[in-house]
Design a protein around this motif. Sequence first.
Motif, PDB file in Angstrom:
ATOM      1  N   GLU A  69     -23.531 -12.078  -3.471  1.00 22.93           N
ATOM      2  CA  GLU A  69     -23.563 -12.682  -4.801  1.00 22.93           C
ATOM      3  C   GLU A  69     -22.185 -13.210  -5.176  1.00 22.93           C
ATOM      4  OE1 GLU A  69     -27.156 -10.095  -6.817  1.00 22.93           O
ATOM      5  OE2 GLU A  69     -25.105  -9.370  -7.108  1.00 22.93           O
TER       6      GLU A  69
ATOM      7  N   THR B   5     -30.060 -19.113  -8.092  1.00 25.61           N
ATOM      8  CA  THR B   5     -29.183 -20.202  -7.631  1.00 25.61           C
ATOM      9  C   THR B   5     -28.412 -20.895  -8.749  1.00 25.61           C
ATOM     10  OG1 THR B   5     -31.101 -21.698  -7.693  1.00 25.61           O
ATOM     11  CG2 THR B   5     -30.580 -20.629  -5.585  1.00 25.61           C
ATOM     12  N   SER B   6     -28.765 -20.647 -10.010  1.00 25.85           N
ATOM     13  CA  SER B   6     -27.992 -21.232 -11.110  1.00 25.85           C
ATOM     14  C   SER B   6     -27.262 -20.113 -11.849  1.00 25.85           C
ATOM     15  CB  SER B   6     -28.911 -21.991 -12.072  1.00 25.85           C
ATOM     16  OG  SER B   6     -29.880 -21.127 -12.625  1.00 25.85           O
TER      17      SER B   6
ATOM     18  N   THR C  44     -28.954  -9.229  -8.816  1.00 25.25           N
ATOM     19  CA  THR C  44     -30.241  -9.909  -8.658  1.00 25.25           C
ATOM     20  C   THR C  44     -31.403  -8.960  -8.921  1.00 25.25           C
ATOM     21  OG1 THR C  44     -29.264 -11.387  -7.011  1.00 25.25           O
ATOM     22  CG2 THR C  44     -31.661 -11.244  -7.059  1.00 25.25           C
TER      23      THR C  44
ATOM     24  N   THR D  28     -24.464 -15.852  -9.362  1.00 25.97           N
ATOM     25  CA  THR D  28     -25.478 -16.536  -8.562  1.00 25.97           C
ATOM     26  C   THR D  28     -25.699 -15.727  -7.290  1.00 25.97           C
ATOM     27  OG1 THR D  28     -23.804 -17.904  -7.461  1.00 25.97           O
ATOM     28  CG2 THR D  28     -24.889 -18.853  -9.406  1.00 25.97           C
ATOM     29  N   SER D  29     -26.821 -15.996  -6.643  1.00 29.77           N
ATOM     30  CA  SER D  29     -27.153 -15.330  -5.388  1.00 29.77           C
ATOM     31  C   SER D  29     -28.073 -16.262  -4.601  1.00 29.77           C
ATOM     32  CB  SER D  29     -27.854 -13.998  -5.662  1.00 29.77           C
ATOM     33  OG  SER D  29     -29.165 -14.205  -6.155  1.00 29.77           O
ATOM     34  N   PRO D  30     -28.406 -15.910  -3.363  1.00 32.64           N
ATOM     35  CA  PRO D  30     -29.358 -16.752  -2.626  1.00 32.64           C
ATOM     36  C   PRO D  30     -30.687 -16.917  -3.361  1.00 32.64           C
ATOM     37  CG  PRO D  30     -28.240 -15.266  -1.120  1.00 32.64           C
ATOM     38  CD  PRO D  30     -27.829 -14.851  -2.500  1.00 32.64           C
TER      39      PRO D  30
END
Length: 267
Positions: free
Chosen positions: A62, A173-174, A231, A168-170
Amino acid sequence: MKNILKYNFAFVALALFLTSCNSDDAVITNVSGTGNLVLEFDQSYGDNDLILSQANATSQGETLKISTIKYIVSNIVLTKADGTIFTYPKNQSYFIVDESKPSSHVIDLTDIPSGDYVKVKFGIGVDQQQFNLGADGQGNFLAEAQAADLLWSWSAGYKFLAFEGTFTSPIVTSDTSFMVHTGQTGTDYNYTEVTLDLPTKALVRPTITPDVHLIADVSKIIDGTNKIKLTDYNGMGMGAMIMSGAALPLVTANLNGMFHVDHVHND
């Protein structure tokens, strides 16, 4: 006559030497009285100086942009080389460190017994005993905490630490907001204490004010011994919020590894 002068000069030189030695010994051994000591908190992210709103990566894949990091430092205890412990007066021992306010990074401690100090201990948050004294027992600190937004409400208690920003993370994404707050939740009080050895002695004297420079690595809050993915706490359109539940004791445990003493100035 020359021999008499020679002996006189030798006697004066010896007397000056002995006086000098006695004076040096007095400076070294005379540790009576009181002095001051400074605790200076410098925030980092890993090995780098923390810059608010700058992107930082976690080991969990992240990316964080930190907007707020502030916490309550309390119950300061200093230990001398001989094992003597000095507890800073509790009613004066509550401070707020706020990354956005450089003046808050420096905590000035006064009227400390002179000595060679080798260890510092402090709390993160307000201990339960102090909280149980009620609103009147908090003195001016209650208003300070409220002004710093480190009080949920009197009934809910203090925020011991506020760690906020976007991530953000995979999967996310925003840029999405996150808020990590420690404090009392249900039966978990989440107050913790940190004990640190000093790399060199802090020499408190009436004429010497040591500066103990501490580093607070804020990456450890969610990326310390316990790895926490923001996440996993993202949902309901409110961003990732960790303010209660099973994750909060894990965050609290991480705070013990957040701090270390970088160096000591004896000036």
